[in-house]
Write a protein that holds these residues in place. Structure first.
Motif, PDB file in Angstrom:
ATOM      1  N   SER A   2       0.829  -1.210   0.000  1.00 37.27           N
ATOM      2  CA  SER A   2       0.000   0.000   0.000  1.00 37.27           C
ATOM      3  C   SER A   2       0.860   1.255   0.000  1.00 37.27           C
ATOM      4  O   SER A   2       1.987   1.256   0.504  1.00 37.27           O
ATOM      5  CB  SER A   2      -0.908   0.016   1.235  1.00 37.27           C
ATOM      6  OG  SER A   2      -0.142   0.046   2.424  1.00 37.27           O
ATOM      7  N   GLY A  26      -7.248   2.268   1.589  1.00 36.68           N
ATOM      8  CA  GLY A  26      -6.184   1.287   1.615  1.00 36.68           C
ATOM      9  C   GLY A  26      -4.788   1.851   1.782  1.00 36.68           C
ATOM     10  O   GLY A  26      -3.795   1.124   1.640  1.00 36.68           O
ATOM     11  N   SER A  28      -1.528   3.292   3.737  1.00 32.84           N
ATOM     12  CA  SER A  28      -0.846   3.161   5.020  1.00 32.84           C
ATOM     13  C   SER A  28      -0.646   4.585   5.544  1.00 32.84           C
ATOM     14  O   SER A  28       0.124   5.354   4.971  1.00 32.84           O
ATOM     15  CB  SER A  28       0.500   2.464   4.840  1.00 32.84           C
ATOM     16  OG  SER A  28       1.198   2.413   6.067  1.00 32.84           O
TER      17      SER A  28
END
Length: 361
Positions: A2, A26, A28
């Motif tokens: 990600s 999604g 990080s």
């Protein structure tokens, strides 16, 4: 794997929702708050409540709830040098600045932007109501879907390179929708009220803040009409701004307004409302988001303050980069004010902007 995003979190509802939306996409995420001044300053009522312990506690609570790390970065000196000091100097020149623009330029999208790179974050994310569109290899800053909350005006100093690594998740949402997302997630910020004033002047009393910051008072002088006749006495030019009507302390048989601040002679000039209307504006330090000045005069819409509805105008460009731009509105505009920013739009796309330096009748 990600992608990673650094979320600038003020402890308010908008940045809280921005973090949640990025997590849902999604990414990080890493949450952070910029500490711009110390709590002892707040205790002295010098800068107000932004960056207070309550704000950082709220931001931390949101990051814990959505499960992302949280950091506080200290930028007190940078804030003084790049925002507070220029703000005070601008008022001392008889201008009325917008410090949010400088904070975005020098703090959020420069210093914090560089911090994101140090942390290997591909994007910096804020809770601004604006949109970014990529088309044909270029990145465009656009107005928010919710025009009542649109903040593109205070973001005109961004570059295409910065836009390519920036995300505004709230750009497609209304404020009501954002609050609903916060409520659905039971964020402590969901019912937190929006800040209505500049963060370091929460009571709106700019003159008192400037006096405290400088540690001195400003000399009084004459209040005059446009012919130079003395009407009264002022207690420092920093207490006045173009278009002001209330608090003048001058007896008159009609409504009078501040139409000019004569800093050189320390005089406040009053006149009638019709004298506040002008068509021509001179703009310095102009920034084009593309990084390239267009060729020849351009037709577009121009906005001369945050709450001003942009109006059609012709922009005459300087002969070389860094020169003064001239904006000629189709119709006269009220209370054009030095120190504010003039921002150009092509439809909902921001072309760029600069600082109003002088206007002519």
């Amino acid at each position: 794997m990600s992608k990673t995003a650094l979320i600038a979190m003020s402890g308010g509802v908008d940045s809280s929702v921005a973090a949640e939306l990025m997590k849902e996409k999604g990414f990080s995420c890493i949450g952070c708050t910029m500490r711009l001044y110390e709590n002892d300053m707040i205790g002295e009522d010098l800068f107000g409540t932004c960056c207070s312990k309550k704000d950082t506690d709220d931001a931390r609570a949101v990051t814990e709830k959505i499960g992302i790390p949280y950091h506080i970065f200290h930028y007190e000196k940078e804030f003084i040098d790049n925002v507070i000091e220029p703000f005070v100097c601008s008022y001392e020149r008889g201008e009325t600045p917008n410090p949010c623009i400088r904070c975005n330029k020098y703090l959020k999208f420069d210093i914090l932007y560089k911090k994101a790179k140090e942390l290997d974050c591909e994007y910096i994310v804020t809770g601004h109501y604006a949109r970014i569109e990529e088309k044909d290899g270029h990145f465009y800053l656009k107005k928010a879907t919710d025009l009542n909350k649109d903040q593109s005006y205070v973001l005109y100093d961004l570059t295409e390179e910065q836009l390519s690594h920036t995300m505004f998740p709230l750009g497609e949402f209304t404020k009501t929708e954002a609050r609903q997302i916060a409520e659905n997630n039971e964020f402590v910020t969901s019912h937190k009220s929006d800040s209505q004033d500049i963060c370091f002047v929460p009571d709106g009393d700019y003159a008192s803040m400037i006096k405290r910051y400088r540690g001195n008072d400003y000399p009084g002088g004459d209040i005059v009409d446009k012919e130079g006749n003395v009407l009264g006495h002022h207690n420092g030019i920093i207490n006045y701004t173009i278009g002001q009507r209330r608090g003048l302390g001058v007896p008159a048989d009609r409504r009078l307004y501040v139409t000019r601040l004569d800093v050189e002679n320390n005089r406040v000039v009053l006149s009638d409302n019709e004298d506040l209307f002008e068509k021509e504006v001179m703009v310095r330090d102009f920034h084009w988001i593309t990084g390239k000045m267009p060729e020849g005069d351009i037709r577009c819409n121009a906005k001369i303050r945050y709450k001003h509805k942009e109006q059609p105008a012709t922009v005459t460009l300087p002969k070389e980069e860094g020169g003064i731009c001239r904006i000629l509105f189709d119709e006269p505009q009220r209370a054009i004010t030095a120190g504010q920013s003039a921002v150009l739009y092509d439809g909902d796309v921001v072309l760029g902007g600069g600082i109003i330096t002088k206007s002519f009748s």
